[in-house]
Design a protein around this motif. Structure first.
Motif, mmCIF file in Angstrom:
data_model
loop_
_atom_site.group_PDB
_atom_site.id
_atom_site.type_symbol
_atom_site.label_atom_id
_atom_site.label_comp_id
_atom_site.label_asym_id
_atom_site.label_seq_id
_atom_site.Cartn_x
_atom_site.Cartn_y
_atom_site.Cartn_z
ATOM 1 N N THR A 516 96.443 82.594 -29.405
ATOM 2 C CA THR A 516 97.918 83.192 -28.969
ATOM 3 C C THR A 516 97.949 82.344 -27.510
ATOM 4 O OG1 THR A 516 96.258 84.526 -27.244
ATOM 5 C CG2 THR A 516 96.776 85.674 -29.527
ATOM 6 N N VAL A 517 99.412 82.286 -27.485
ATOM 7 C CA VAL A 517 100.121 81.544 -26.484
ATOM 8 C C VAL A 517 101.095 82.495 -25.856
ATOM 9 C CG1 VAL A 517 99.697 79.170 -27.548
ATOM 10 C CG2 VAL A 517 101.655 80.508 -28.092
ATOM 11 N N ARG A 518 101.386 82.135 -24.478
ATOM 12 C CA ARG A 518 102.354 82.872 -23.796
ATOM 13 C C ARG A 518 103.710 82.136 -23.819
ATOM 14 N NH1 ARG A 518 100.277 87.372 -21.749
ATOM 15 N NH2 ARG A 518 98.078 87.632 -21.729
ATOM 16 N N SER A 519 103.705 81.036 -23.938
ATOM 17 C CA SER A 519 104.854 80.147 -23.860
ATOM 18 C C SER A 519 105.663 80.545 -25.224
ATOM 19 C CB SER A 519 104.799 78.728 -23.829
ATOM 20 O OG SER A 519 105.935 78.078 -23.968
ATOM 21 N N ALA A 520 106.900 80.648 -25.030
ATOM 22 C CA ALA A 520 107.657 80.781 -26.421
ATOM 23 C C ALA A 520 108.073 79.335 -26.812
ATOM 24 C CB ALA A 520 108.876 81.741 -26.000
ATOM 25 N N ARG A 521 107.798 78.419 -25.995
ATOM 26 C CA ARG A 521 108.006 77.019 -26.592
ATOM 27 C C ARG A 521 106.825 76.170 -26.369
ATOM 28 N NH1 ARG A 521 112.190 74.250 -23.193
ATOM 29 N NH2 ARG A 521 112.090 72.756 -24.743
ATOM 30 N N PRO A 522 105.898 76.474 -27.044
ATOM 31 C CA PRO A 522 104.675 75.920 -27.177
ATOM 32 C C PRO A 522 104.744 74.348 -27.799
ATOM 33 C CG PRO A 522 104.509 77.399 -28.973
ATOM 34 C CD PRO A 522 105.781 77.544 -28.204
ATOM 35 N N VAL A 523 103.747 73.532 -27.234
ATOM 36 C CA VAL A 523 103.716 72.144 -27.975
ATOM 37 C C VAL A 523 102.902 72.143 -28.977
ATOM 38 C CG1 VAL A 523 103.149 69.670 -27.289
ATOM 39 C CG2 VAL A 523 104.369 71.089 -25.476
ATOM 40 N N ILE A 524 103.415 71.851 -30.155
ATOM 41 C CA ILE A 524 102.486 71.670 -31.416
ATOM 42 C C ILE A 524 102.181 70.385 -31.668
ATOM 43 C CG2 ILE A 524 102.708 72.034 -34.006
ATOM 44 C CD1 ILE A 524 104.847 74.384 -33.397
ATOM 45 N N LYS A 525 100.872 70.452 -31.887
ATOM 46 C CA LYS A 525 100.392 69.096 -31.847
ATOM 47 C C LYS A 525 99.375 68.599 -32.796
ATOM 48 C CE LYS A 525 97.345 70.136 -28.030
ATOM 49 N NZ LYS A 525 97.036 70.042 -26.403
ATOM 50 N N ARG A 564 107.910 70.130 -29.610
ATOM 51 C CA ARG A 564 108.151 70.999 -28.800
ATOM 52 C C ARG A 564 109.426 71.884 -29.229
ATOM 53 N NH1 ARG A 564 108.527 72.018 -22.085
ATOM 54 N NH2 ARG A 564 108.326 74.304 -22.268
ATOM 55 N N PRO A 565 109.498 72.803 -29.796
ATOM 56 C CA PRO A 565 110.871 73.800 -30.090
ATOM 57 C C PRO A 565 111.928 73.754 -29.221
ATOM 58 C CG PRO A 565 109.033 75.300 -29.752
ATOM 59 C CD PRO A 565 108.499 73.898 -29.572
ATOM 60 N N ALA A 566 113.180 73.519 -29.436
ATOM 61 C CA ALA A 566 114.213 73.423 -28.480
ATOM 62 C C ALA A 566 114.518 74.559 -28.044
ATOM 63 C CB ALA A 566 115.554 72.625 -29.301
ATOM 64 N N THR A 567 114.528 75.751 -28.882
ATOM 65 C CA THR A 567 114.795 77.120 -28.670
ATOM 66 C C THR A 567 113.460 78.039 -28.590
ATOM 67 O OG1 THR A 567 115.239 77.846 -30.861
ATOM 68 C CG2 THR A 567 116.989 76.941 -29.325
ATOM 69 N N ALA A 568 113.585 79.033 -28.038
ATOM 70 C CA ALA A 568 112.357 79.996 -27.915
ATOM 71 C C ALA A 568 112.058 80.701 -29.230
ATOM 72 C CB ALA A 568 112.549 81.209 -26.974
ATOM 73 N N LEU A 569 110.682 80.634 -29.670
ATOM 74 C CA LEU A 569 110.322 81.045 -30.759
ATOM 75 C C LEU A 569 110.312 82.608 -30.601
ATOM 76 C CD1 LEU A 569 107.403 78.768 -31.744
ATOM 77 C CD2 LEU A 569 109.642 78.794 -32.736
ATOM 78 N N ALA A 570 110.006 83.501 -31.728
ATOM 79 C CA ALA A 570 110.086 85.009 -31.554
ATOM 80 C C ALA A 570 108.646 85.397 -31.289
ATOM 81 C CB ALA A 570 110.632 85.711 -33.007
#
Length: 598
Positions: A516-525, A564-570
């Motif tokens: 789980t992550v709290r950021s709506a724009r997490p870095v995917i790596k 990193r997504p440019a817009t917030a993820l749901a």
């Protein structure tokens, strides 16, 4: 019993006591004879006494079916007052017995619904029919082969079927096309008639004598009329309606989810000429799992995601569910062959429809929920490519497998896809999984293009993917002749060693995030490394929730990929899939999930 007829007038009043007594005795005798005669008449004309009919749930080499002891099939015609007893001593797996709601005018609603589950040799289920009609039932787990019908006639057995003089007009025209349908239904017995018009689009029927329907999509449709008298009598007639193209070239078909995600695969991706290569189109479909049917009330927070990846000789089904019953084994979770809104998903999907319903021939992503009612990641791999009828995933109630609590439709559909291959050497092929042999050495790029063959997207949209195949040449050894004289002294030219072909795919490690992550724009790596060849950034494909992303960064020396997504993820669970191909054509893939809890 009919009442005896009463004299039209009383006997004259007798004044003499003896004559009065004799008259009364004569009257009593007359009434007794009349009563006996009436009883005899009623007995001789009474209907047959009620009886019990047995229907077995049968599992054998011929498949799964309902088998009536009396008729040898799933259809019984009985009378009001008779009882049907469903038995399970010929079953080898669990079955449910579920009454079906009327799907048309020829069917009757059950006064008391049935929804029972039985293991093999379980207790029988009995039901006494008190009203005439046509009643349908099924084992929803094996619906196509396990549906049955009970036709209940009036106790005296007399009934005439209804009649109709239907008119359907016009039968052809351009979209949008409006059809008017009139049944003109009557019944010779004077019974009330129930009319059903099914216009062949999957939408709910119309239950009026006159109905109209608008077709918006070109195609050929079957309009079905059913007229029932509620006593087993039925009138049925079908009509064909042809809807042509409305001719609006300025309207482009929708593009959202029109075609599934695909990947081109090759095995082996390198070899020596002549090199035989087995190609495959990997097709990915997905769905969102929601509370469904009885689950809307019983498990309103049920949610999740499903994914199915189909390729040559392999189908991978993944599932993640929350909101189910905590700490419970969910032993009835299946891939089904109909959409969620179509007959509650219909029956289980089978790889081979000639074989019985059983786990080796189906896809069962079973799980045991944790204390919070979550399944965690579930994955089932089958050594076969699933056909286009694998269209939904159904979660059954863990306490009653006859009830369904969650469902997800897999989309887009794979039912009408065409596959066109270009193998990169001037030859072409068709089909999802073609074979091809490369005769000459070289580096080839094989491309598959997928299109739809029917519907509004036919011929308009396509999706393509490529895979590289490296074919090395053969070295023919030179055999020197046996010398008759000493050869001249020369300095031989050294033959360079044949390079060893790289057959090891890249390694994908250190993926994230995975929880789980709290950021709506997490870095995917991820880390992508290859020991024998190089991996270039353009040969790395990253997809999030099925969509290919752009703007990734890749450090080739360290093998680090970041995005990193440019817009917030749901909020909720997201699916990441990474595919990497080295310069020798070897391919690796990795899939993981994470959940945004902001």
């Amino acid at each position: 019993m009919p009442r005896p007829s009463r004299p039209t007038r009383l006997l004259p009043v007798l004044l003499h006591p003896l004559r009065a007594a004799l008259a009364l005795a004569l009257l009593a005798a007359t009434l007794t004879v009349a009563a006996v005669a009436a009883t005899s008449t009623a007995t001789s004309s009474a209907a047959e006494p009620p009886r019990t009919w047995v229907v077995d749930a049968v599992d054998d080499s011929s498949g799964n079916r309902w088998d009536s002891v009396d008729t040898g099939g799933p259809v019984l015609t009985i009378r009001v007052g008779d009882t049907v007893e469903w038995q399970f001593d010929r079953a080898t797996m669990g079955h449910d017995l579920t009454s079906m709601a009327p799907a048309g005018a020829g069917e009757t609603a059950w006064p008391t619904a049935l929804q029972e589950y039985r293991d093999p040799n379980g207790a029988p289920v009995t039901y006494t029919f008190t009203q005439p009609g046509t009643y349908r039932y099924q084992c929803s787990l094996h619906a196509p082969s396990m549906t049955g019908t009970i036709v209940v006639l009036p106790a005296d057995g007399t009934n005439q079927s209804p009649t109709a003089a239907p008119v359907v007009d016009p039968l052809t025209g351009p979209a949008p096309h409006v059809v008017h349908a009139t049944a003109n239904a009557t019944d010779p017995d004077g019974d009330d008639t129930d009319v059903s018009w099914d216009f062949g689009t999957g939408k709910a029927p119309s239950y009026t004598d006159h109905a109209m329907f608008e077709y918006t999509t070109p195609g050929t449709y079957v309009v079905r009329l059913r007229v029932s008298d509620g006593k087993g009598g039925l009138y049925a007639q079908d009509f064909q309606v042809v809807v042509t193209d409305g001719g609006d070239p300025g309207t482009d078909p929708a593009t959202d989810d029109a075609l599934p995600t695909i990947d081109a695969l090759a095995a082996p991706a390198q070899g020596t000429a002549p090199a035989a290569v087995a190609f495959s189109t990997e097709v990915t479909t997905r769905g969102v799992l929601d509370a469904y049917s009885v689950g809307v009330d019983a498990y309103p927070d049920l949610a999740g995601e499903v994914e199915m990846v189909r390729s040559r000789g392999r189908t991978t089904t993944t599932l993640s569910v929350t909101g189910t019953k905590p700490s419970t084994a969910h032993n009835a979770v299946h891939v089904h062959e109909q959409a969620c809104d179509d007959s509650l998903g219909g029956a289980h999907f089978r790889f081979d429809t000639t074989q019985p319903f059983a786990e080796p021939n189906e896809i069962w992503p079973l799980f045991t929920s944790d204390a919070a009612g979550a399944s965690g990641p579930v994955e089932v791999v089958k050594p076969m490519r699933a056909g286009p009828k694998a269209v939904s995933v159904v979660v059954h109630d863990p306490d009653n497998s006859a009830r369904r609590i969650g469902c997800a439709d897999l989309s887009p559909s794979t039912a009408d896809l065409a596959y066109a291959w270009s193998f990169g050497d001037g030859t072409t092929g068709t089909g999802a999984d073609p074979d091809h042999t490369y005769a000459a050495p070289g580096t080839y790029t094989a491309t598959v293009t997928v299109t739809r063959t029917t519907g509004e997207h036919a011929g308009h949209l396509s999706v393509s993917d490529s895979v590289q195949v490296v074919v090395a040449g053969t070295t023919t050894p030179t055999i020197a002749p046996t010398p008759t004289i000493p050869p001249p002294t020369t300095t031989p030219t050294p033959t360079p060693p044949t390079p060893t072909a790289d057959a090891t795919p890249p390694r994908i490690t250190k993926v994230g995030p995975v929880r789980t992550v709290r950021s709506a724009r997490p870095v995917i790596k991820a880390r992508v490394r290859d020991a024998g060849s190089d991996v270039r950034r353009k040969a790395i494909v990253l997809r999030v929730d099925g969509r290919k992303v752009t703007g990734t960064s890749y450090d080739r020396e360290r093998g680090l990929l970041r995005w990193r997504p440019a817009t917030a993820l749901a909020r909720g669970t997201h699916v990441v899939r990474l595919v990497a191909t080295d310069t020798s054509g070897n391919r690796s893939s990795k899939r993981w999930t994470f959940t945004v809890v902001r």
